[in-house]
Design an enzyme around this catalytic site. Structure first.
Site, mmCIF file in Angstrom:
data_model
loop_
_atom_site.group_PDB
_atom_site.id
_atom_site.type_symbol
_atom_site.label_atom_id
_atom_site.label_comp_id
_atom_site.label_asym_id
_atom_site.label_seq_id
_atom_site.Cartn_x
_atom_site.Cartn_y
_atom_site.Cartn_z
ATOM 1 N N GLU A 152 0.816 -1.212 0.000
ATOM 2 C CA GLU A 152 0.000 0.000 0.000
ATOM 3 C C GLU A 152 0.853 1.267 0.000
ATOM 4 O OE1 GLU A 152 -2.854 -0.233 3.175
ATOM 5 O OE2 GLU A 152 -3.756 -2.072 2.427
ATOM 6 N N GLU A 199 -5.070 -8.471 0.954
ATOM 7 C CA GLU A 199 -5.746 -8.086 2.199
ATOM 8 C C GLU A 199 -7.225 -7.891 1.920
ATOM 9 O OE1 GLU A 199 -4.323 -4.714 4.423
ATOM 10 O OE2 GLU A 199 -2.230 -5.294 4.133
HETATM 11 O O1 IFM Z 1 -4.067 -2.879 9.287
HETATM 12 C C1 IFM Z 1 -4.035 -2.363 8.000
HETATM 13 C C2 IFM Z 1 -2.878 -2.920 7.223
HETATM 14 O O2 IFM Z 1 -1.656 -2.701 7.864
HETATM 15 C C3 IFM Z 1 -2.798 -2.307 5.854
HETATM 16 N N1 IFM Z 1 -4.071 -2.385 5.181
HETATM 17 C C4 IFM Z 1 -5.239 -1.993 5.897
HETATM 18 C C5 IFM Z 1 -5.295 -2.683 7.235
HETATM 19 C C6 IFM Z 1 -6.572 -2.268 7.995
HETATM 20 O O3 IFM Z 1 -6.590 -0.900 8.188
#
Ligand code: IFM
Length: 474
Positions: free
Chosen positions: A171, A376
């Site tokens: 990200e 994710e």
């Molecule tokens: O916890 C975070 C993660 O580190 C990166 N993506 C989003 C998740 C939830 O906010």
């Protein structure tokens, strides 16, 4: 998203069923074995930066509980685990030789995973820049990209025999725009030009890092990046709202996929931000360097964004990324963000699985031939153990079911999705929110470090065991 009622469907037998974590969110042990502070140690120890002053000093104590945590993953039938390497644990100053004890931890973790037939998926950078590199300029400074490539080479030399799935950055939008724009993430700077410079140097770091990985890794290694693309929807079909969506799409998505997938920044992004910067920090050849072959593309998805043109609004606009008087969106002062109606998670994020479907279809087209992984996806809820000690989280089961259904739909129309990583394996340090938001499939009692699989963890274990998504939960 097509909404026909499908019978329970089977995922491909080699589909990876994973969960994900990140070093600073779970490891703890921040002063052990030569580790030095990262920007997140500094930020979380600065009064007022995190909820309750929470830090990652102990987190889930995963550094000391590694073997038991891997046993837990096996108990949940996971076939893959996505973790990140802590840069300051491996190369404390961000320069020079690696620290063997730091590398040994990740080698042992990979060995434990392989012993249990769990595929390790390694992310090099999940936001924990060595503080010394921030002191030297951080991501807005060009040299940080070269430092990242050196670090990537060190980790590849040490783990290339054990790990096949490699991700350069997690990200980068958050690193650049929340870290240097709105300041709700470390290092907490609030300078829109610094944010754009950071975005570019993260793209460059990805390119240089990929080159360093390819030079050090065996041919079987697969290298990619995890983005958190935004699904940006205009509030109305008006030309102004449609243009607001275009502007945010450029700042959220195409600022990365332009160089990464096409080797060039989009012209509209450069025009939109021209009053802030002439982008002369992009040197000849940089965009080509960022444009490396991708063996995989990771998609992180939680919720869509709804935007409108709002020229008169001067108040800070909530876009779901934390409270700040500074916008993470450079040159987008005329864009307002809206909360869609309907169900929300504990983060206040609306639940909308059609966004995941849209992203998978979009990037399946924009990155043809590149396998996609959902690196994710998940939701925070206010999970508490019941009197009998069990943790029931039917909302999370419904969330996971709906999003896995969206994955199936996308695969049915041709998206080449190879795996799904639930965020997160266990409750952990949720950045500025500290320990107040629980994303885990496993509940963690942070006072005792007792882990308790939630009912969603058991549900997901069954999906992973059978490869079949059952009918919708009652
Ligand atoms: O916890 C975070 C993660 O580190 C990166 N993506 C989003 C998740 C939830 O906010």
């Amino acid at each position: 998203m097509p909404s026909a009622n499908f019978p329970p469907a089977r995922f491909p037998s080699d589909f990876l069923w994973g969960s994900a974590t990140a070093a600073y969110q779970v490891e703890g042990a921040v002063r052990e074995d030569g580790r030095t502070p990262s920007i997140w140690d500094t930020y979380s120890h600065t009064p007022g930066r995190t909820e309750n002053g929470d830090t990652g000093d102990v987190a889930c104590d995963h550094y000391h509980r590694r073997a038991a945590d891997v046993a837990l993953m096996a108990d949940l039938n996971l076939t893959a685990y996505r973790f990140s390497v802590s840069w300051p644990r491996v190369q404390p100053t961000g320069r020079g030789p690696a620290v063997q004890r730091g590398l040994d931890f990740y080698r042992a973790l990979a060995d434990d995973l392989l012993d249990r037939n769990i595929t390790p998926s390694l992310t090099l950078y999940h936001w924990d820049l060595p503080q010394e590199l921030e002191d030297a300029g951080g991501w807005p400074a060009r040299d940080t990209a070269y430092r990242f490539a050196e670090y990537a080479g060190l980790v590849a030399e040490a783990l290339g025999d054990r790990v096949e799935l490699w991700t350069t950055l997690n990200e980068p939008w958050c690193s650049a725009f929340l870290g240097y724009g709105s300041g709700v993430h470390a290092p907490g700077r609030t300078d829109p030009v610094a944010a754009l410079r950071a975005a570019h140097h993260l793209n460059l770091a990805h390119g240089l890092g990929t080159q360093a990985l390819r030079a050090a890794l065996p041919a079987r290694a697969r290298i990619g990046i995890s983005l958190n693309p935004s699904v940006v929807r205009p509030l109305t079909p008006s030309p102004q709202d449609t243009d607001a969506a275009r502007r945010i799409d450029a700042l959220a998505n195409r600022v990365f996929t332009g160089p990464l997938l096409q080797g060039a920044y989009p012209a509209d992004l450069l025009a939109d931000t021209a009053a802030l910067t002439d982008w002369s920090f992009v040197e000849p050849g940089d965009e080509a360097t960022a444009h490396q072959r991708l063996d995989m593309l990771g998609i992180n998805y939680y919720t869509p964004a709804v935007v409108s043109h709002a020229p008169d609004t001067t108040a800070p606009r909530s876009d779901g990324h934390g409270a700040s008087n500074h916008s993470p969106w450079p040159a987008a002062d005329t864009v307002a963000f809206h909360q869609p109606p309907g169900e929300r998670t504990e983060m206040g994020w609306s639940v909308d699985p059609s966004g995941l479907y849209e992203l998978l279809v979009r990037y399946g087209r924009e990155a043809p031939g590149v396998p996609l992984y959902i690196t994710e996806n998940g939701a925070a809820y206010d999970d508490k153990p019941g009197a009998d000690g069990t943790v029931h989280d039917p909302e999370r089961i419904a969330y996971l079911h709906a999003h896995l259904t969206a994955v199936q739909r996308a695969m049915e129309v041709g998206a080449d999705v190879r795996g799904y990583f639930l965020w997160s394996l266990m409750d952990n340090f949720e950045w500025s929110y500290g320990y107040s938001k629980r994303f885990g499939a496993v509940h963690v009692d942070f006072a005792t470090q007792v882990r308790t699989p939630k009912s969603s963890g058991r549900w997901y274990a069954e999906v992973a065991r059978t490869g079949i998504l059952p009918g919708p939960p009652a």
